[in-house]
Design a protein around this motif. Structure first.
Motif, short mmCIF file in Angstrom:
data_model
loop_
_atom_site.label_atom_id
_atom_site.label_comp_id
_atom_site.label_asym_id
_atom_site.label_seq_id
_atom_site.Cartn_x
_atom_site.Cartn_y
_atom_site.Cartn_z
N TYR A 52 0.84 -1.19 0.00
CA TYR A 52 0.00 0.00 0.00
C TYR A 52 0.88 1.24 0.00
CZ TYR A 52 -3.66 -3.26 1.45
OH TYR A 52 -4.53 -4.32 1.52
N ALA A 53 0.50 2.22 -0.80
CA ALA A 53 1.21 3.51 -0.85
C ALA A 53 0.18 4.62 -0.78
CB ALA A 53 2.04 3.62 -2.12
N ARG A 54 0.59 5.75 -0.24
CA ARG A 54 -0.29 6.91 -0.16
C ARG A 54 -0.50 7.53 -1.53
NH1 ARG A 54 -4.00 8.18 3.66
NH2 ARG A 54 -3.21 7.79 5.74
N ASP A 55 -1.71 8.02 -1.75
CA ASP A 55 -2.05 8.74 -2.97
C ASP A 55 -2.92 9.92 -2.54
OD1 ASP A 55 -2.36 9.38 -5.68
OD2 ASP A 55 -4.17 8.16 -5.85
N GLY A 56 -2.29 10.96 -1.98
CA GLY A 56 -3.05 12.03 -1.36
C GLY A 56 -3.74 11.48 -0.13
N ILE A 60 -2.89 3.61 -3.04
CA ILE A 60 -2.69 2.73 -4.19
C ILE A 60 -2.29 1.37 -3.65
CG2 ILE A 60 -1.27 2.23 -6.21
CD1 ILE A 60 -1.05 5.21 -6.70
N MET A 61 -3.05 0.37 -4.03
CA MET A 61 -2.79 -1.01 -3.60
C MET A 61 -2.14 -1.75 -4.76
SD MET A 61 -5.67 -3.82 -2.51
CE MET A 61 -5.26 -5.42 -1.81
N THR A 62 -1.03 -2.42 -4.50
CA THR A 62 -0.33 -3.19 -5.52
C THR A 62 -0.29 -4.65 -5.08
OG1 THR A 62 1.08 -1.31 -6.10
CG2 THR A 62 1.80 -3.49 -6.83
N ILE A 63 -0.78 -5.53 -5.93
CA ILE A 63 -0.77 -6.96 -5.62
C ILE A 63 -0.02 -7.69 -6.72
CG2 ILE A 63 -3.05 -7.27 -6.70
CD1 ILE A 63 -3.56 -9.44 -4.55
N ARG A 64 0.81 -8.64 -6.27
CA ARG A 64 1.66 -9.36 -7.22
C ARG A 64 1.66 -10.84 -6.82
NH1 ARG A 64 6.35 -6.82 -9.26
NH2 ARG A 64 6.22 -5.49 -7.40
N ALA A 65 1.27 -11.71 -7.74
CA ALA A 65 1.35 -13.16 -7.50
C ALA A 65 2.80 -13.58 -7.59
CB ALA A 65 0.51 -13.91 -8.51
N LEU A 94 -4.24 -0.82 -8.03
CA LEU A 94 -5.64 -0.44 -7.89
C LEU A 94 -5.73 0.77 -6.97
CD1 LEU A 94 -8.65 -1.28 -8.38
CD2 LEU A 94 -8.47 -2.63 -6.28
N ARG A 95 -6.48 1.78 -7.39
CA ARG A 95 -6.71 2.94 -6.52
C ARG A 95 -7.78 2.60 -5.48
NH1 ARG A 95 -4.00 7.16 -8.71
NH2 ARG A 95 -3.71 7.16 -10.98
N LEU A 96 -7.53 3.02 -4.25
CA LEU A 96 -8.48 2.83 -3.16
C LEU A 96 -8.85 4.18 -2.57
CD1 LEU A 96 -6.73 -0.08 -1.18
CD2 LEU A 96 -8.39 -0.30 -3.04
N SER A 97 -10.07 4.28 -2.09
CA SER A 97 -10.47 5.49 -1.39
C SER A 97 -9.81 5.51 -0.01
CB SER A 97 -11.99 5.53 -1.24
OG SER A 97 -12.40 4.57 -0.27
N ALA A 98 -10.00 6.60 0.71
CA ALA A 98 -9.44 6.70 2.05
C ALA A 98 -10.03 5.63 2.98
CB ALA A 98 -9.70 8.09 2.62
N ALA A 99 -11.23 5.16 2.65
CA ALA A 99 -11.89 4.13 3.45
C ALA A 99 -11.59 2.72 2.96
CB ALA A 99 -13.39 4.36 3.46
N GLY A 100 -10.78 2.59 1.88
CA GLY A 100 -10.42 1.27 1.37
C GLY A 100 -11.33 0.73 0.29
N LEU A 105 -8.39 0.60 -11.89
CA LEU A 105 -7.08 0.01 -12.09
C LEU A 105 -6.14 1.05 -12.70
CD1 LEU A 105 -8.22 -3.39 -13.57
CD2 LEU A 105 -6.91 -3.16 -11.45
N ILE A 106 -4.86 0.97 -12.36
CA ILE A 106 -3.86 1.85 -12.93
C ILE A 106 -3.15 1.11 -14.06
CG2 ILE A 106 -1.73 3.13 -12.46
CD1 ILE A 106 -2.67 3.41 -9.57
N ASP A 107 -3.08 1.74 -15.23
CA ASP A 107 -2.43 1.13 -16.40
C ASP A 107 -3.01 -0.25 -16.70
OD1 ASP A 107 -0.76 3.34 -16.65
OD2 ASP A 107 0.77 2.47 -15.33
N ALA A 108 -4.34 -0.35 -16.73
CA ALA A 108 -5.00 -1.64 -16.94
C ALA A 108 -4.64 -2.25 -18.29
CB ALA A 108 -6.52 -1.46 -16.84
N ALA A 109 -4.61 -1.44 -19.35
CA ALA A 109 -4.33 -1.98 -20.68
C ALA A 109 -2.91 -2.53 -20.76
CB ALA A 109 -4.54 -0.90 -21.74
#
Length: 302
Positions: A52-56, A60-65, A94-100, A105-109
């Motif tokens: 998880y990283a801050r975005d304001g 931003i949640m990043t998941i990697r298998a 994936l962008r998340l709100s302040a409440a999760g 999605l970021i750069d989905a294509a």
């Protein structure tokens, strides 16, 4: 009446915070044991890294298998590994709100292009003497992924992240339960709508605990089977036979799904989730036969 009950429960509940660790990757392990008609067990394991990283004010949640493993007969293992291989090592953001709550999605294509390229690379790397069935499995998966419409692609990429966010857990008080309706997986592939309840159990060990109980309806199974049969007319003869067999199985399918969920009371993050799936079978003890047992678990750090 249901709406009034839900509002009453919300009034006495205490909402979970969403406070994920920033720049401290977490690791989850998913396991599934599928039980065959003969009682044999197939085991599948997937490990994932989540950050998880801050975005304001949001995240931003990043998941990697990371890894995938199968302890199963060769065909089943080949299908699982072929399906997972394209996703290994590719970060999905994936962008998340302040409440999760999940957003875009970021750069989905670009991410999807990486997945398709990884699958093609796996097919190209097969040795000439590789079993035809293995090659056919990868080609079938590649064809299926390429044919997915944009909403289905994004849903597939979002699914692992959404599973970790506890979105199916309502804000209710201890000892209370509310109606729940969502699709459940079936042994034959397509999901079926289900209805049931989710209950909040007593808190313990710094976590909130919930129990779920869902059952599919015979009417929903009949509708899905009818839809499959209607669509089979466009397929060739061998495929029509396969679709007819699948429709016959689904038409008489009744799935019962039970499970438990544990969420951290301090961060709101998923700690553990279990799911047991059974199907109606008059010949089995208690009238139900086990189909699978699944577990999703946060692995403690060093």
């Amino acid at each position: 009446m249901i709406a009034a009950l839900a509002m009453a429960l919300l009034a006495v509940s205490d909402p979970l915070p969403f406070a994920p660790p920033i720049d401290q990757p977490l690791r989850y392990r998913q396991t599934e044991h599928r039980i065959g008609p003969d009682g044999s067990t197939l085991a599948f394991t997937l490990s994932e890294e989540v950050g998880y990283a801050r975005d304001g004010p949001s995240y931003i949640m990043t998941i990697r298998a990371l890894t995938a493993d199968a302890q199963a007969q060769a065909p089943a293992a080949a299908v699982f590994l072929a399906a997972m291989r394209p996703f290994l090592g590719i970060p999905v953001k994936l962008r998340l709100s302040a409440a999760g709550d999940p957003g875009d999605l970021i750069d989905a294509a670009a991410t999807w292009t990486q997945v398709v390229a990884a699958l093609q690379a796996a097919a190209d790397a097969l040795p000439p003497d590789d079993p035809p069935a293995h090659r056919a499995t990868i080609e079938r998966i590649a064809h299926g992924l390429a044919a997915l419409a944009l909403p289905a692609r994004e849903a597939m990429m979002k699914a692992p992240a959404v599973a970790l966010l506890g979105l199916a857990v309502p804000d209710i008080g201890v000892g209370e339960s509310v109606p729940l309706a969502e699709p459940v997986e079936t042994p034959s592939g397509p999901a079926l709508p289900s209805t049931g309840t989710i209950r909040r159990d007593p808190d313990r060990d710094g976590a909130r605990h919930y129990s779920r109980d869902l059952v599919t309806s015979p009417a929903a199974a009949a509708r899905l089977a009818a839809g499959l049969r209607a669509g089979a007319a466009k397929a060739d003869a061998p495929m029509q036979a396969q679709i007819a067999q699948q429709a016959d199985m689904i038409e008489h399918l009744r799935i019962h799904e039970t499970g438990q969920i544990a969420l951290s009371a301090s961060s709101g993050l998923l700690l553990a989730a279990t799911k047991r799936t059974t199907r109606a079978d008059a010949a089995a003890p208690g009238g139900e036969r086990a189909v699978s047992d699944q577990e999703l678990l946060l692995i403690p750090g060093p």
